[in-house]
Structures are given as structure tokens and as C-alpha cells.
Design a protein around this motif. Structure first.
Motif, PDB file in Angstrom:
ATOM      1  N   UNK A   1       0.843  -1.197   0.000  1.00 26.69           N
ATOM      2  CA  UNK A   1       0.000   0.000   0.000  1.00 26.69           C
ATOM      3  C   UNK A   1       0.880   1.249   0.000  1.00 26.69           C
ATOM      4  N   UNK A   2       0.311   2.342  -0.523  1.00 23.91           N
ATOM      5  CA  UNK A   2       1.028   3.612  -0.461  1.00 23.91           C
ATOM      6  C   UNK A   2       0.823   4.252   0.908  1.00 23.91           C
ATOM      7  N   UNK A   3       1.479   5.376   1.201  1.00 18.61           N
ATOM      8  CA  UNK A   3       1.350   5.979   2.537  1.00 18.61           C
ATOM      9  C   UNK A   3      -0.077   6.381   2.913  1.00 18.61           C
ATOM     10  N   UNK A   4      -0.965   6.519   1.926  1.00 16.90           N
ATOM     11  CA  UNK A   4      -2.368   6.813   2.226  1.00 16.90           C
ATOM     12  C   UNK A   4      -3.196   5.551   2.418  1.00 16.90           C
ATOM     13  N   UNK A   5      -2.571   4.390   2.229  1.00 19.16           N
ATOM     14  CA  UNK A   5      -3.280   3.134   2.431  1.00 19.16           C
ATOM     15  C   UNK A   5      -3.877   2.524   1.189  1.00 19.16           C
ATOM     16  N   UNK A   6      -3.729   3.170   0.028  1.00 13.06           N
ATOM     17  CA  UNK A   6      -4.262   2.623  -1.220  1.00 13.06           C
ATOM     18  C   UNK A   6      -3.270   1.623  -1.813  1.00 13.06           C
ATOM     19  N   UNK A   7      -3.763   0.541  -2.427  1.00 13.43           N
ATOM     20  CA  UNK A   7      -2.839  -0.437  -3.011  1.00 13.43           C
ATOM     21  C   UNK A   7      -2.049   0.160  -4.167  1.00 13.43           C
ATOM     22  N   UNK A   8      -0.788  -0.240  -4.279  1.00 16.51           N
ATOM     23  CA  UNK A   8       0.013   0.193  -5.417  1.00 16.51           C
ATOM     24  C   UNK A   8      -0.554  -0.414  -6.693  1.00 16.51           C
ATOM     25  N   UNK A   9      -0.300   0.258  -7.806  1.00 20.61           N
ATOM     26  CA  UNK A   9      -0.797  -0.222  -9.094  1.00 20.61           C
ATOM     27  C   UNK A   9      -0.307  -1.643  -9.346  1.00 20.61           C
ATOM     28  N   UNK A  10      -1.241  -2.599  -9.593  1.00 22.60           N
ATOM     29  CA  UNK A  10      -0.847  -4.006  -9.725  1.00 22.60           C
ATOM     30  C   UNK A  10      -0.776  -4.497 -11.167  1.00 22.60           C
ATOM     31  N   UNK A  11      -1.071  -3.630 -12.136  1.00 22.46           N
ATOM     32  CA  UNK A  11      -1.187  -4.080 -13.514  1.00 22.46           C
ATOM     33  C   UNK A  11       0.140  -4.185 -14.237  1.00 22.46           C
ATOM     34  N   UNK A  12       0.056  -4.619 -15.502  1.00 16.95           N
ATOM     35  CA  UNK A  12       1.258  -4.782 -16.316  1.00 16.95           C
ATOM     36  C   UNK A  12       1.200  -3.967 -17.596  1.00 16.95           C
ATOM     37  N   UNK A  13       0.468  -2.827 -17.551  1.00 10.36           N
ATOM     38  CA  UNK A  13       0.336  -1.995 -18.751  1.00 10.36           C
ATOM     39  C   UNK A  13       1.679  -1.466 -19.230  1.00 10.36           C
ATOM     40  N   UNK A  14       2.639  -1.343 -18.328  1.00 11.66           N
ATOM     41  CA  UNK A  14       3.957  -0.842 -18.706  1.00 11.66           C
ATOM     42  C   UNK A  14       4.625  -1.747 -19.744  1.00 11.66           C
ATOM     43  N   UNK A  15       4.241  -3.017 -19.741  1.00  8.28           N
ATOM     44  CA  UNK A  15       4.851  -3.981 -20.659  1.00  8.28           C
ATOM     45  C   UNK A  15       4.120  -4.103 -21.990  1.00  8.28           C
ATOM     46  N   UNK A  16       3.009  -3.390 -22.162  1.00  7.15           N
ATOM     47  CA  UNK A  16       2.269  -3.475 -23.421  1.00  7.15           C
ATOM     48  C   UNK A  16       3.102  -2.930 -24.573  1.00  7.15           C
ATOM     49  N   UNK A  17       3.114  -3.605 -25.722  1.00  4.93           N
ATOM     50  CA  UNK A  17       3.804  -3.063 -26.898  1.00  4.93           C
ATOM     51  C   UNK A  17       3.185  -1.738 -27.332  1.00  4.93           C
ATOM     52  N   UNK A  18       3.979  -0.886 -27.935  1.00 11.34           N
ATOM     53  CA  UNK A  18       3.507   0.445 -28.323  1.00 11.34           C
ATOM     54  C   UNK A  18       2.344   0.379 -29.300  1.00 11.34           C
ATOM     55  N   UNK A  19       2.345  -0.620 -30.220  1.00 12.32           N
ATOM     56  CA  UNK A  19       1.241  -0.701 -31.173  1.00 12.32           C
ATOM     57  C   UNK A  19      -0.060  -1.093 -30.494  1.00 12.32           C
TER      58      UNK A  19
END
Length: 290
Positions: free
Chosen positions: A121-139
Motif C-alpha cells: 500500500x502507499x502511505x495513504x493506504x491505497x494499493x500500489x498499481x498491480x497491472x502490467x500496462x507498462x509492458x504493453x507493446x507500443x502498437x
């Protein structure tokens, strides 16, 4: 040397309460003590909740308290191009990516991750981003955007932290655990924070650092609920080449149960207290400034 600049920056999504009054009065007092300037900034990027009538009433309440500020007032909704330019600069550094999960999808991903143990969780208690969108190909990213799928633009926190190295800030006030003076920034604790959305070219984190720089704010006086967010703000300041203000975080005014005040808390609403006969001097005494 130019006089120091302070700012009070409410969101017009409700009426002021005692906590807002405390922060506004602290900024006003600090500006007078330092021979500086006080600015009023209206943080109205949330078009679904912010209303002009709330802005009017906020200004009326501040004037009733005896607070004076310089004009014109900066409204964030009138300066979206400034935030867009900052976002484009971060994008040019390859530090921004679109994430397409809805809030419900993110909640399901977090639940799935927690089958194997607690998810951070972040300091406010919300879960950190759990997805994998960073790995999506640009196209694939381009295809999803072209189809009109909603998305959030997130900061690649690991890459951003690697680019800037260690960070600190100058704390003139006090953090929730007594932090003072030189405070180490830990933006990684927030994960890949949202910088903008498809329909809005900015977020609180992005707009606040841009505004403070454009308005030459030299000392940020605000509540301890934003103490940990300063880590993200210091990171963005360095990435964008913006000046570093000093920070003065103050304790929060809380209700009888020890909870942070909300704009729906009628017992501590400034208008309700005024209607019940409170005076500006009485409000100062209530928040400990009398």
C-alpha cells in the motif's frame, strides 16, 4: 530580493471547515511575518465535483476571517496547457505510460495478488498499481487509445527514481512522526502514480508542482496529510527542472473522535460556526491561534 510567496489552495468541491481555516490563517500569518505575498489558488481540475458557487463561498469565508490575498486568482481549470506541457516533457523522457484498467479491474487484480500475501500500500493506504500496462507493446497501446478505451497516464516510478537518485526536502514544520529539517524523500512508496487521465491532462501531483513553480511559491504551508506526498512532488520537481520550495507541514484539526475533518462535517463547518455566532477571533482561538 523578491518577497517570499505563500499560497492557500482549496478545492471548490465543498465549504470550508476549521481545518481549512487553520491552514489559511497559518499561510496568512506566515506571509505577514515574512513580509511576503499570499496567493489564493483554486484547485478545480475535478470538473465533476467543483462548483463556482463553492468558490464564491470560500472567498467570502476567507474574507470574513480577515484574510487578504493577491489577485488575480489562479484557477487550475484555466491553465490546463501548462500541465499538458509538463506531461509532454515527462513523456519525452520515456517516463509515462497509459494504463487501461478500470478501478474495478484494479481491485480484482489486487485481490488476486493478495491470495499470495499482502499487496503493498502507499502511505495513504491505497494499493500500489498491480497491472502490467507498462509492458504493453507500443502498437497495442496505440490501438487501445484509438478505440476510445479510458486510460490513466502513470509515472514509471522505477525509471524515474533511477534517473534522479536520492532526494530530500527542507521541512520547516513537522511530519506525522516528528520529522524535521532534512527529510529523505521516498517516492517509490507510492508506486506508479497517476499523472493524468484521458479526459483530464493533469492530476493533483502534477498540477501542484507546476503551479508552485509558476507562482514562485517559496514556502508551502499545508497539512500533515500531504507530508508523504511531498516525496512525489520532489521527484517531479527534479524531473521537470523546477525550483524546490521549503515545506512547512502542520498538524491537522480533528473531530472529537480524532478523525481528520471532512467538508461534510457540519459541526466544524465554518459557515455553521458563523451562523451560530462565532467571530473571526473565536475561530482563531478554536484552532489554537488566538
Amino acid at each position: 530580493m523578491a518577497p517570499p510567496v505563500f499560497r492557500f489552495a482549496p478545492s471548490p468541491n465543498g465549504l470550508l471547515h476549521l481545518g481549512h481555516a487553520y491552514s489559511a490563517l497559518l499561510n496568512f500569518d506566515r506571509a505577514r511575518e515574512a513580509g511576503g505575498r499570499l496567493l489564493l489558488r483554486i484547485e478545480d481540475i475535478d470538473a465533476t465535483r467543483c462548483r463556482p458557487e463553492f468558490e464564491t463561498k470560500i472567498c467570502e469565508d476567507l474574507a470574513w476571517l480577515g484574510i487578504a490575498w493577491e489577485t488575480p486568482v489562479r484557477r487550475q481549470s484555466e491553465h490546463l496547457s501548462d500541465y499538458r506541457a509538463a506531461l509532454e516533457k515527462l513523456s519525452a523522457l520515456s517516463l509515462v505510460y497509459p494504463a487501461f484498467e478500470s478501478r474495478a479491474e484494479i481491485a480484482r487484480l489486487v485481490a488476486a495478488r493478495e491470495a499470495d500475501g499482502p499487496w503493498p500500500r502507499d502511505p495513504d493506504g491505497a494499493p500500489l498499481y498491480p497491472g502490467d500496462a507498462k509492458a504493453l507493446p507500443s502498437d497495442e497501446r496505440a490501438r487501445l487509445i484509438d478505440t476510445g478505451v479510458p486510460y490513466a497516464l502513470r509515472l514509471d516510478m522505477a525509471a524515474a527514481c533511477q534517473r534522479v537518485g536520492g532526494l530530500t526536502w527542507n521541512e520547516l514544520g513537522e511530519g506525522p512522526d516528528g520529522e524535521r529539517a532534512t527529510v529523505p524523500a521516498r517516492p517509490e512508496a507510492w508506486g506508479d502514480v497517476i499523472l493524468a487521465r484521458k479526459e483530464t491532462p493533469t492530476s493533483y501531483h502534477l498540477s501542484v508542482v507546476v503551479d508552485d513553480a509558476l507562482q514562485d511559491v517559496g514556502e508551502v504551508v499545508r497539512g500533515q496529510d500531504l507530508f508523504h506526498a511531498t516525496s512525489v512532488h520532489r521527484l517531479l520537481q527534479v524531473l521537470l527542472g523546477l525550483p524546490e520550495p521549503a515545506y512547512r507541514h502542520h498538524a491537522l484539526i480533528r473531530d472529537e473522535a480524532g478523525r481528520k475533518l471532512s467538508k461534510s462535517s457540519r459541526s466544524t463547518g465554518l459557515r455553521e460556526l458563523r451562523d451560530a455566532g462565532a467571530s473571526p477571533a473565536g475561530i482563531r482561538r478554536l484552532v489554537g491561534l488566538g
